[in-house]
Scaffold this motif. Structure first.
Motif, short mmCIF file in Angstrom:
data_model
loop_
_atom_site.label_atom_id
_atom_site.label_comp_id
_atom_site.label_asym_id
_atom_site.label_seq_id
_atom_site.Cartn_x
_atom_site.Cartn_y
_atom_site.Cartn_z
N ASP A 1 -3.33 6.34 6.83
CA ASP A 1 -4.31 6.47 5.75
C ASP A 1 -4.62 5.08 5.18
N ASN A 2 -5.52 5.04 4.24
CA ASN A 2 -5.99 3.76 3.71
C ASN A 2 -4.88 2.92 3.09
N GLN A 57 -3.59 -0.57 4.49
CA GLN A 57 -3.65 -1.78 3.67
C GLN A 57 -2.31 -2.50 3.69
N ASN A 72 -9.91 4.58 7.83
CA ASN A 72 -9.10 3.68 6.99
C ASN A 72 -9.66 2.26 6.90
N GLY A 124 -9.15 0.59 3.57
CA GLY A 124 -7.80 0.07 3.39
C GLY A 124 -7.56 -1.21 4.16
N ASP A 140 -8.46 10.95 6.95
CA ASP A 140 -9.48 10.23 6.20
C ASP A 140 -9.32 10.54 4.71
N THR A 179 -10.77 8.26 2.48
CA THR A 179 -11.56 7.12 2.02
C THR A 179 -12.06 7.29 0.59
N TYR A 204 -9.31 7.14 -1.90
CA TYR A 204 -8.75 5.79 -1.98
C TYR A 204 -9.66 4.86 -2.77
#
Length: 303
Positions: A29-30, A34, A56, A59, A296, A298, A301
């Motif tokens: 995931d994001n 990251q 992602n 991220g 997802d 997004t 996030y």
């Protein structure tokens, strides 16, 4: 002093230097993406591989910014890969999708942009869009992903620019020998997604025996084998220790005999292929090309 795998590059067929080794972020995931990108950049990674389909890219963008901030690095030192989402296949839709990806990644150019999967009846038009973006200077190199030899040959018959890279599922259990051979013949660099082959390859008795022999992890044995096959690799990891550990493969070399042992493990066992996707036939009424992977997050996030 042994040169780190992170400092090794290959010259693509258009003269661009691409790192041999990088970080993949599939199925993260994001926030996880990251953090992984930050750790990768802090530990000397230059190549980061993402895609719209992974959900992602936001991220990854934050990871790039924060990683460069913490290290004092520059964007030009990184090599960022993204891919055309299956549902965006086609000429105009690919152009629009590319600019969306630039915006989401907060970049002014992409180092390598790939057709993620060869959506039937659309991948030639998609490729022509990539050629335009490449000639416009917005992409340093263009390539393909998950193209078998038949589709690759069809693409070459219609292309004005030869793909620089073909990214395939490639690991000890799925060695894609015919695709690798055609890549060599056409000057296309093979790159491995899922280079570790998941739990089955990592727990294979032969791989575990070699790990014990060389005093290395099973992952390091596989990644070293990939490197000795001249295959670029982008192993996914979300753990700092493994992000570092995966790069420690230049202080040993597999013997020819041990390389052959790994060659014999090939089961031609793909985990994903064309029939796994509705979009294989864009005219199928059940086609759902707009779907993105379930991880997802997004919108959540970004908020």
């Amino acid at each position: 002093m042994t040169k780190s795998i992170l400092d090794k590059t290959t010259t693509l067929n258009n003269g661009v230097q691409m790192p041999y080794f990088g970080l993949g972020v599939w199925q993260t995931d994001n926030r996880t993406a990251q953090n992984s990108v930050i750790e990768a950049i802090k530990n000397g990674y230059y190549l980061i591989d993402t895609a719209k389909q992974y959900g992602n890219q936001a991220g990854v963008a934050k990871g790039i910014r924060e990683g460069l901030r913490q290290t004092g690095g520059n964007r030009k030192d990184l090599f960022i890969t993204s891919k055309v989402f299956d549902g965006d296949a086609g000429y105009d839709s690919t152009l629009h999708a590319f600019y969306d990806t630039l915006h989401e990644l907060q970049l002014s150019y992409i180092d390598l942009y790939l057709i993620h999967w060869p959506v039937n009846e659309r991948y030639i038009d998609t490729w022509h869009a990539l050629e335009k973006l490449y000639k416009d200077g917005l992409i340093r190199a263009i390539g393909i992903s998950n193209f078998d030899n038949e589709r690759l040959q069809n693409l070459l018959d219609h292309a004005t620019v030869t793909p620089a890279v073909n990214q395939m599922e490639y690991n000890p259990l799925n060695q894609e020998k015919e695709i690798h051979e055609m890549a060599k013949m056409t000057g296309i660099q093979l790159e491995a997604w899922s280079p570790l082959g998941g739990g089955q390859a990592l727990n294979n008795p032969t791989i575990k025996q070699l790990a014990q022999k060389y005093n290395k992890t099973a992952a390091q044995i596989i990644l070293r084998w990939n490197y000795q096959q001249d295959v670029l690799t982008i192993p996914k990891s979300t753990h700092q220790q493994r992000i570092i550990e995966n790069t420690q493969i230049t202080d040993f070399e597999l013997s020819n005999e041990d390389v052959q042992k790994i060659h014999k493990l090939d089961e031609q066992k793909r985990t994903l292929w064309y029939d796994d996707f509705y979009w294989h036939n864009p005219n199928d009424p059940n086609n759902h090309p707009e779907s993105i992977e379930v991880w997802d997050d997004t919108e959540e996030y970004k908020n």
